[in-house]
Write an enzyme that holds these catalytic residues in place. Structure first.
Site, PDB file in Angstrom:
ATOM      1  N   HIS A  70       0.913  -1.492  -0.455  1.00 13.44           N
ATOM      2  CA  HIS A  70      -0.475   0.048   0.133  1.00 13.44           C
ATOM      3  C   HIS A  70       1.112   1.490   0.043  1.00 13.44           C
ATOM      4  O   HIS A  70       0.450   2.497   1.004  1.00 13.44           O
ATOM      5  CB  HIS A  70      -0.898   0.306   0.991  1.00 13.44           C
ATOM      6  CG  HIS A  70      -2.364  -0.877   1.333  1.00 13.44           C
ATOM      7  ND1 HIS A  70      -2.780  -1.672   0.387  1.00 13.44           N
ATOM      8  CD2 HIS A  70      -2.374  -1.145   2.611  1.00 13.44           C
ATOM      9  CE1 HIS A  70      -3.122  -2.496   0.629  1.00 13.44           C
ATOM     10  NE2 HIS A  70      -3.609  -3.222   1.246  1.00 13.44           N
ATOM     11  N   HIS A 101      -9.797   1.858  -0.029  1.00 16.79           N
ATOM     12  CA  HIS A 101      -9.629   0.634   1.518  1.00 16.79           C
ATOM     13  C   HIS A 101     -11.040   1.017   2.260  1.00 16.79           C
ATOM     14  O   HIS A 101     -10.555   0.870   3.396  1.00 16.79           O
ATOM     15  CB  HIS A 101      -8.241   0.798   2.063  1.00 16.79           C
ATOM     16  CG  HIS A 101      -7.573  -0.612   2.647  1.00 16.79           C
ATOM     17  ND1 HIS A 101      -8.807  -1.682   3.071  1.00 16.79           N
ATOM     18  CD2 HIS A 101      -6.939  -1.066   2.399  1.00 16.79           C
ATOM     19  CE1 HIS A 101      -7.794  -2.667   3.641  1.00 16.79           C
ATOM     20  NE2 HIS A 101      -6.650  -2.628   2.512  1.00 16.79           N
ATOM     21  N   GLU A 110     -11.465  -4.291  -3.371  1.00 15.23           N
ATOM     22  CA  GLU A 110     -10.438  -2.996  -3.769  1.00 15.23           C
ATOM     23  C   GLU A 110     -10.242  -2.840  -4.917  1.00 15.23           C
ATOM     24  O   GLU A 110      -9.123  -3.769  -5.433  1.00 15.23           O
ATOM     25  CB  GLU A 110      -8.581  -3.171  -2.843  1.00 15.23           C
ATOM     26  CG  GLU A 110      -9.237  -2.858  -1.137  1.00 15.23           C
ATOM     27  CD  GLU A 110      -7.986  -4.012  -0.787  1.00 15.23           C
ATOM     28  OE1 GLU A 110      -6.968  -3.641  -0.709  1.00 15.23           O
ATOM     29  OE2 GLU A 110      -8.351  -4.558   0.369  1.00 15.23           O
TER      30      GLU A 110
HETATM   31  C1  GLA Z   1      -4.763  -5.093   2.182  1.00 19.71           C
HETATM   32  C2  GLA Z   1      -4.260  -6.375   2.200  1.00 19.71           C
HETATM   33  C3  GLA Z   1      -4.811  -7.252   3.124  1.00 19.71           C
HETATM   34  C4  GLA Z   1      -3.461  -6.833   5.023  1.00 19.71           C
HETATM   35  C5  GLA Z   1      -5.202  -4.904   4.457  1.00 19.71           C
HETATM   36  C6  GLA Z   1      -4.385  -3.915   5.863  1.00 19.71           C
HETATM   37  O1  GLA Z   1      -6.361  -5.849   1.964  1.00 19.71           O
HETATM   38  O2  GLA Z   1      -4.642  -7.438   0.682  1.00 19.71           O
HETATM   39  O3  GLA Z   1      -3.787  -8.280   3.484  1.00 19.71           O
HETATM   40  O4  GLA Z   1      -2.626  -5.996   4.504  1.00 19.71           O
HETATM   41  O5  GLA Z   1      -4.682  -4.321   3.364  1.00 19.71           O
HETATM   42  O6  GLA Z   1      -4.681  -4.083   7.221  1.00 19.71           O
END
Ligand code: GLA
Length: 340
Positions: A106, A176, A305
């Protein structure tokens, strides 16, 4: 349908954070703060007309700063994982922050979710903008990025992303939000349909290996609506590796997902022009206090997402996340709500 601005507090370094409230005539409303261009709340009337806040969040800015987990945030420059936190572009290797085991997640230690964006009303919509300088989190190129948040009169949340760069770089933007259409409890009883026949195989660190697997005969098959909890505990290697669903689905068209909560009657349809969507069942959401004192635990919500496939730079068959100098990026995702 006006946009109203209000103060949301101060970060630990003293910088002020503002938020904006958008409302429509159908009784829906949302709030977004400039820190992380983060959706704080999204209230949708249920079958009795009572507003339900369908996204997880915290009450205070301090909690957003401390606990993170990207609740409601805009993610960039590159959402999801980059294997070994490294990629090569135009013959040069770029080393990024390893903020998820050996991998980059991210956008790094201080991704777009931890930056203050400039907010302004644009008609009934909210525009969030920022300039990500060349070298920020080690990514090349000065990137200008904007996200337009619109809440339509018929309860559709539209997210429109635009970006421009002055040097070749990588971009994979997403939101997110953690959705729970009951506004309480977990989402195991929510019904989900995913318009996808294949998903990316993960390694032990939730990083796509480059292989796409068919959903047929696996717990990943949501082509026919089923409860999120129906197969989440199945004896399946891919589920065990991620502690639940945390996988990128290959989308077959604009319609990506339909989520339905029998309790409130609220149904949400996700549409996008992007080729992939991470379906994440909040497996890593360790117990903590959320909005209004609600105690949040794993499986409390689900994330959808929309994105390019993760780890694309290291899996050459995946669509490229490279944005060329002078090229313009435009993508749209919407979350449409109605009562079933
Ligand atoms: C995304 C990732 C997860 C986790 C979340 C945040 O969805 O794919 O593995 O890291 O973000 O906690």
């Amino acid at each position: 349908m006006a946009v109203e601005f209000f103060d949301f507090g101060k970060l630990s370094d003293g910088r002020r954070v503002s938020a904006a409230r958008l409302t429509n005539r159908a009784g829906a409303s949302m709030t977004v703060m400039d820190y992380g261009a983060t959706i704080l709340s999204l209230c949708i009337p249920d079958r009795d007309g009572k507003p339900v806040d369908v996204v997880l969040g915290y009450d205070t800015l301090a909690e957003y700063e401390q606990h993170g987990d990207y609740l409601g945030a805009t993610i960039g420059r590159v959402g999801n994982r980059i294997g070994k936190a490294e990629f090569s572009l135009n013959g040069k290797t770029y080393t990024l922050a390893k903020n998820d085991g050996e991998n980059h997640l991210h956008g790094g230690n201080e991704g777009f979710d931890k930056k203050i964006w400039r907010m302004a009303a644009q008609g009934d919509s909210l525009l969030c903008r920022r300039e990500s300088p060349d070298g920020e989190e080690n990514y090349p190129g000065n990137l200008k990025v904007q996200v337009l948040f619109t809440l339509t009169a018929d309860n559709r949340l539209c997210l429109t992303y635009d970006a421009d760069t002055d040097a070749d770089t990588l971009v994979n933007l997403t939101n997110h939000s953690y959705f729970n259409l009951a506004g309480k409890g977990n989402v195991l009883g929510h019904k989900l349909q995913l318009f996808s026949e294949r998903f990316a195989e993960n390694d032990g660190g939730c990083l796509p290996t480059g292989k796409l697997l068919r959903v047929d005969g696996t717990p990943f098959d949501f082509r026919v609506e089923k409860e999120i909890g129906a197969d989440i505990g199945a004896d399946d290697e891919q589920l065990k590796r991620a502690g639940g669903y945390d996988h990128n689905y290959v989308l077959s068209g604009a319609k990506a997902a339909v989520l339905y909560c029998p309790e409130t009657g609220i149904e949400m349809t996700v549409e996008t022009d992007l080729p992939g969507m991470q379906f994440y069942s909040a497996n890593f959401l360790t117990e903590r206090k959320g909005k209004g004192g609600r105690v949040m635990t794993p499986r409390e919500a689900a994330c959808f997402e929309t994105q390019l496939y993760p780890n694309a730079m290291n899996c050459y068959a995946f669509p490229s996340p490279v944005l060329r100098a002078g090229a313009h990026l435009h993508t749209e995702t919407s979350y449409a709500f109605r009562i079933r």
